[in-house]
Scaffold this active site. Structure first.
Site, PDB file in Angstrom:
ATOM      1  N   ASP A 125     -24.409  14.319  -0.522  1.00 46.78           N
ATOM      2  CA  ASP A 125     -23.591  14.112  -1.713  1.00 46.78           C
ATOM      3  C   ASP A 125     -22.580  12.990  -1.466  1.00 46.78           C
ATOM      4  O   ASP A 125     -21.855  12.988  -0.463  1.00 46.78           O
ATOM      5  CB  ASP A 125     -22.859  15.419  -2.051  1.00 46.78           C
ATOM      6  CG  ASP A 125     -22.027  15.304  -3.312  1.00 46.78           C
ATOM      7  OD1 ASP A 125     -22.571  15.570  -4.388  1.00 46.78           O
ATOM      8  OD2 ASP A 125     -20.836  14.946  -3.211  1.00 46.78           O
ATOM      9  N   CYS A 163     -14.850  57.241  -0.034  1.00 43.30           N
ATOM     10  CA  CYS A 163     -13.770  56.358  -0.486  1.00 43.30           C
ATOM     11  C   CYS A 163     -14.011  54.935   0.003  1.00 43.30           C
ATOM     12  O   CYS A 163     -14.832  54.680   0.885  1.00 43.30           O
ATOM     13  CB  CYS A 163     -12.420  56.826   0.069  1.00 43.30           C
ATOM     14  SG  CYS A 163     -11.955  58.516  -0.333  1.00 43.30           S
TER      15      CYS A 163
END
Length: 501
Positions: free
Chosen positions: A448, A37
């Site tokens: 950037d 599970c």
């Protein structure tokens, strides 16, 4: 036997509290029932002596466990470890998820990673509890379940679309993994639906993720960079033409909060020319939207920095866009260098319209052209400085002839270093493409301009950027978003259901 890198007490606490954050990060196998599970499964309350924890569903299947038909452990979000880590096992898992074994076999997978088949099998078995064939088999079983439960395809077509070599292998695997025949699984799925099924060649899916999910930032990112003909982001839906290993396709992803269900799923519809492309299409969409991230871990780490805490509070669950096609990402990034976002979209749309393969869709027209097409005819279509056109066409030629190979099995350092050897690719492009191609969570886009503006607005010295590791890619998104808010490009809070374009 519990895998050596899984702490039993930590795993057992997660299972006892049914903590969904750990779904996909490990598997719970219960000896008394023979079932495995996800950690949050509501059907299990195992005693410590009856449970073992395994790193993958394939390991559980190898040990003779069957998948729980209530919690569907194969439908959990993927493990964020495959992106945080860059070791052999993690790189192999990224390629296996993209269907590398089905397309080229274990030998091709091993060659892509630079190892012999024996070395790779030994490493994966030791680390993940299963070798490459067993891991690929688990992915085939997952694909088969999706096709059985979401389409009306004949079972023989399902078998081969999922990658099985025979009907018998398909039937045996489904029975072993799910403890049910394919026909039984389809009948059960039909009883759970309203009868409004998908059309032929179309699959409707619910892509799981760990919350929170900042859908406003995803929507803005996708809409701001959308290329006409190739993609559209409007009314909370991102529609996109796909170029896949066996043909073209179209994905419609409902990304706004208004479309999400309470169980944490992104609703998606895939229309494919060849159903063998289902598994790679799903893997690439998950990669694009960063659905396997662990946002609570990211937010907790970044909010510990007082300079970023307000940004994290304003945008919990921010994601880093990945890519659907690494070659496309590189070429689009190069086309967009030193021009506005709008100009880059216009130039790319022209390339798509002239060189892309047509797609059958009411909204979209073409897929992104192949690297070979750009190398052969890019000069006829691309506009701008000759030096940039030469760079784009040169890189396209390297991609087309195999001199430059982009895939998820590479390390960030190697990929970045190789990209920098090509004319027209500088540090920003190399960092950006590496971050998105490999879903690397630890790339700070410190060169950037917008990121630097965001840092300045918050009074942050990027020289101390190591303190955000291993989540520097997410820190970059927060700084990027901060700069856009300060410039008035986006509002401080992005409405989830609104098209921000």
């Amino acid at each position: 036997m519990t895998a050596p890198h899984l702490d039993f007490e930590r795993c057992y606490r997660a299972v006892s509290s049914r903590d969904a954050r750990f779904d996909g990060q490990f598997i719970t196998a219960v000896r008394t029932t023979g079932i495995y599970c996800r950690p949050s499964c509501p059907a299990i309350t195992p005693k410590p002596g009856n449970v073992t924890f395994l790193p993958t569903a394939a390991a559980a299947q190898q040990a003779g466990y069957r998948a729980c038909r209530r919690c569907l452990p194969d439908a959990a979000p993927g493990s964020p470890l495959w992106h945080v880590r860059s070791d052999l096992a993690a790189r192999a898992m990224r390629l296996i998820a993209d269907g590398a074994v089905e397309r080229g076999g274990v030998a091709a997978l091993s060659a892509s990673l630079g190892y012999s088949t024996r070395q790779l099998t030994r490493a994966l078995t030791s680390e993940l509890g299963a070798g490459p064939l067993a891991l690929a088999r688990a992915h085939r079983a997952h694909t088969a379940r999706l096709l059985i439960q979401t389409t009306a395809m004949p079972m023989s077509d399902v078998a081969f679309a999922a990658g099985f070599s025979s009907i018998r292998q398909f039937n045996d695997t489904v029975r072993e993994v799910f403890a049910a025949t394919p026909s039984t699984m389809r009948a059960e799925a039909a009883r759970r639906t309203d009868g409004d099924g998908p059309t032929a060649g179309t699959v409707r899916l619910r892509l799981p993720y760990r919350g929170p999910l900042d859908t406003g930032w995803l929507t803005w990112q996708l809409s701001a960079h959308a290329v006409d003909g190739l993609e559209r982001c409007a009314a909370g839906e991102y529609r996109r033409a796909l170029r896949l290993p066996h043909g073209t396709g179209v994905a419609a992803v409902r990304i706004s909060a208004a479309h999400q269900d309470h169980a944490g799923h992104v609703l998606t519809e895939l229309t494919l020319r060849d159903m063998r492309d289902l598994a790679p299409a799903v893997a690439r969409l998950r990669h694009l939207l960063d659905l396997d991230a662990d946002p609570q871990a990211v937010d907790a780490a970044l909010s510990a920095d007082p300079d970023l805490s307000a940004s994290v509070d304003a945008a919990p669950g921010i994601r880093v866009l990945g890519s659907l096609d690494a070659e496309e990402l590189l070429l689009r990034t190069m086309i967009g260098q030193q021009v506005s976002v709008a100009a880059a979209a216009t130039a790319t749309a022209r390339l798509v319209a002239h060189l892309g393969e047509p797609v059958e869709d009411a909204v979209l027209t073409h897929g992104f052209p192949s690297a070979a097409a750009v190398a052969a005819r890019g000069r006829e279509v691309l506009a701008g400085p000759a030096r940039r056109i030469d760079a784009v066409v040169g890189v396209a030629a390297a991609l087309a002839d195999g001199a430059l190979v982009l895939h998820g099995g590479r390390t960030s350092a190697d990929l970045r270093a190789e990209l920098l050897t090509y004319p027209g690719i500088g540090p920003w492009t190399a960092d950006y493409v590496t971050m998105r191609t490999l879903a690397d969570p630890d790339v700070l886009l410190h060169t950037d301009l917008v990121v630097r503006q965001g840092a300045a607005a918050l009074g942050i010295d990027l020289a101390g950027r190591d303190r955000w590791s291993p989540w520097r890619s997410y820190a970059s998104m927060h700084l990027w978003r901060t700069a856009l808010v300060h410039r008035g490009v986006i509002p401080p809070t992005l409405p989830d259901s609104e098209d921000p374009s």
